[in-house]
Motif scaffolding. Structure first.
Motif, PDB file in Angstrom:
ATOM      1  N   LEU A  32       0.402  -1.101  -0.024  1.00  0.00           N
ATOM      2  CA  LEU A  32      -0.110   0.268  -0.441  1.00  0.00           C
ATOM      3  C   LEU A  32       0.981   1.340   0.091  1.00  0.00           C
ATOM      4  O   LEU A  32       1.790   1.667   0.878  1.00  0.00           O
ATOM      5  N   HIS A  33       0.841   2.545  -0.675  1.00  0.00           N
ATOM      6  CA  HIS A  33       1.231   2.999  -1.184  1.00  0.00           C
ATOM      7  C   HIS A  33       0.513   4.638  -0.167  1.00  0.00           C
ATOM      8  O   HIS A  33      -0.971   4.845  -0.594  1.00  0.00           O
ATOM      9  N   LEU A  34       0.491   5.628   0.504  1.00  0.00           N
ATOM     10  CA  LEU A  34      -0.029   6.608   1.067  1.00  0.00           C
ATOM     11  C   LEU A  34       1.311   8.002   0.982  1.00  0.00           C
ATOM     12  O   LEU A  34       1.821   8.061   1.418  1.00  0.00           O
ATOM     13  N   HIS A  35       0.831   8.986  -0.227  1.00  0.00           N
ATOM     14  CA  HIS A  35       1.214  10.397   0.048  1.00  0.00           C
ATOM     15  C   HIS A  35       0.708  11.273   0.315  1.00  0.00           C
ATOM     16  O   HIS A  35      -0.644  11.588   0.700  1.00  0.00           O
ATOM     17  N   VAL A  36       0.910  12.037   1.449  1.00  0.00           N
ATOM     18  CA  VAL A  36       0.693  12.688   2.702  1.00  0.00           C
ATOM     19  C   VAL A  36       1.704  14.428   2.124  1.00  0.00           C
ATOM     20  O   VAL A  36       2.950  14.277   2.064  1.00  0.00           O
ATOM     21  N   SER A  37       0.484  15.197   1.735  1.00  0.00           N
ATOM     22  CA  SER A  37       1.671  16.945   1.343  1.00  0.00           C
ATOM     23  C   SER A  37       1.405  17.577   2.998  1.00  0.00           C
ATOM     24  O   SER A  37       0.632  17.278   4.407  1.00  0.00           O
ATOM     25  N   VAL A  38       2.793  18.179   3.444  1.00  0.00           N
ATOM     26  CA  VAL A  38       2.729  18.578   4.944  1.00  0.00           C
ATOM     27  C   VAL A  38       3.520  19.845   4.474  1.00  0.00           C
ATOM     28  O   VAL A  38       4.109  20.220   3.595  1.00  0.00           O
ATOM     29  N   PRO A  39       2.637  20.816   5.847  1.00  0.00           N
ATOM     30  CA  PRO A  39       3.525  22.593   5.548  1.00  0.00           C
ATOM     31  C   PRO A  39       5.113  22.085   6.575  1.00  0.00           C
ATOM     32  O   PRO A  39       5.967  23.701   6.140  1.00  0.00           O
ATOM     33  N   ASP A  40       5.327  21.613   6.611  1.00  0.00           N
ATOM     34  CA  ASP A  40       6.470  21.317   7.669  1.00  0.00           C
ATOM     35  C   ASP A  40       6.775  20.161   7.757  1.00  0.00           C
ATOM     36  O   ASP A  40       6.831  19.315   8.118  1.00  0.00           O
ATOM     37  N   VAL A  58       3.466  -0.928   3.854  1.00  0.00           N
ATOM     38  CA  VAL A  58       3.459   0.410   3.711  1.00  0.00           C
ATOM     39  C   VAL A  58       4.657   0.889   2.637  1.00  0.00           C
ATOM     40  O   VAL A  58       5.763   1.868   3.347  1.00  0.00           O
ATOM     41  N   ASN A  59       4.424   2.383   1.966  1.00  0.00           N
ATOM     42  CA  ASN A  59       5.192   3.408   1.152  1.00  0.00           C
ATOM     43  C   ASN A  59       4.224   4.370   1.550  1.00  0.00           C
ATOM     44  O   ASN A  59       3.777   4.147   0.741  1.00  0.00           O
ATOM     45  N   PHE A  60       5.182   4.537   2.543  1.00  0.00           N
ATOM     46  CA  PHE A  60       4.502   6.380   3.604  1.00  0.00           C
ATOM     47  C   PHE A  60       5.762   7.173   2.584  1.00  0.00           C
ATOM     48  O   PHE A  60       6.497   7.460   3.371  1.00  0.00           O
ATOM     49  N   ALA A  61       4.884   7.841   2.171  1.00  0.00           N
ATOM     50  CA  ALA A  61       5.688   9.072   1.797  1.00  0.00           C
ATOM     51  C   ALA A  61       5.418  10.148   1.921  1.00  0.00           C
ATOM     52  O   ALA A  61       4.118  10.419   2.512  1.00  0.00           O
ATOM     53  N   ILE A  62       6.129  11.560   2.546  1.00  0.00           N
ATOM     54  CA  ILE A  62       5.859  12.530   2.902  1.00  0.00           C
ATOM     55  C   ILE A  62       6.405  13.657   2.025  1.00  0.00           C
ATOM     56  O   ILE A  62       7.823  13.986   2.317  1.00  0.00           O
ATOM     57  N   SER A  63       5.945  14.932   1.524  1.00  0.00           N
ATOM     58  CA  SER A  63       6.878  15.844   0.625  1.00  0.00           C
ATOM     59  C   SER A  63       5.617  17.499   1.006  1.00  0.00           C
ATOM     60  O   SER A  63       4.670  17.474   1.644  1.00  0.00           O
ATOM     61  N   GLN A  64       6.739  18.293   1.396  1.00  0.00           N
ATOM     62  CA  GLN A  64       6.234  19.711   1.161  1.00  0.00           C
ATOM     63  C   GLN A  64       6.817  20.810   0.232  1.00  0.00           C
ATOM     64  O   GLN A  64       8.055  20.786  -0.180  1.00  0.00           O
TER      65      GLN A  64
END
Length: 156
Positions: A4-12, A45-51
């Motif tokens: 499963l892959h989940l990508h979340v956009s983050v402010p910091d 899971v492939n969990f990614a975050i990006s700013q």
């Protein structure tokens, strides 16, 4: 085996890395100036975050596969169900080289099915997607549908 892959956009990014390191009890496997990723086995899971220039929150979900054949199978199932997919070959996104097939579910959630076959030195290039999807300002797929008013209740 699929992941499963989940990508979340983050402010910091730094603050979010600290939070997810605590939550997962693990350091990210990839850290860049604008991106971090955990390849977890429990849960798988492939969990990614990006700013980046995106609204904070879930950007997209997906299924990562281990081969081009598995990606073909998933894309064929989506097309067989009458869904319109947006396919990308040898694209660069999230510091990786991948083949992808994108689709939106009935609620408008963006799903990415993808096979990663290499690393990249840059996040990825913006690209114009075909109609009716429009470029979202990020490399990772069609723009989400406009937000609908929230329903009542805890999970809206």
């Amino acid at each position: 085996m699929k992941r499963l892959h989940l990508h979340v956009s983050v402010p910091d990014l730094a603050q979010s890395i600290r939070f997810y390191e605590t939550l997962f009890g693990a350091q990210p496997t990839v850290v860049k100036d604008d991106y971090a990723k955990w390849m977890l086995d429990d849960p798988r899971v492939n969990f990614a975050i990006s700013q980046r220039d995106r609204a904070p929150g879930v950007d997209h979900v997906g299924i990562q596969v281990d081969s081009a054949a598995e990606l073909s199978e998933l894309a064929a199932r989506l097309k067989g169900a009458g869904e319109t997919t947006f396919d990308q070959e040898a694209t660069t996104c999230c510091y990786a080289r991948s083949d992808k097939s994108w689709v939106a579910d009935p609620a408008g959630v963006r799903w990415e099915t993808f096979y990663t076959f290499g690393e990249a030195t840059q996040y990825g290039e913006d690209e114009k997607l075909p109609e009716p999807a429009q470029a979202s300002g990020a490399c990772c797929g069609p723009a989400p549908e406009p937000a609908k008013p929230a329903a009542t209740g805890c999970c809206g």
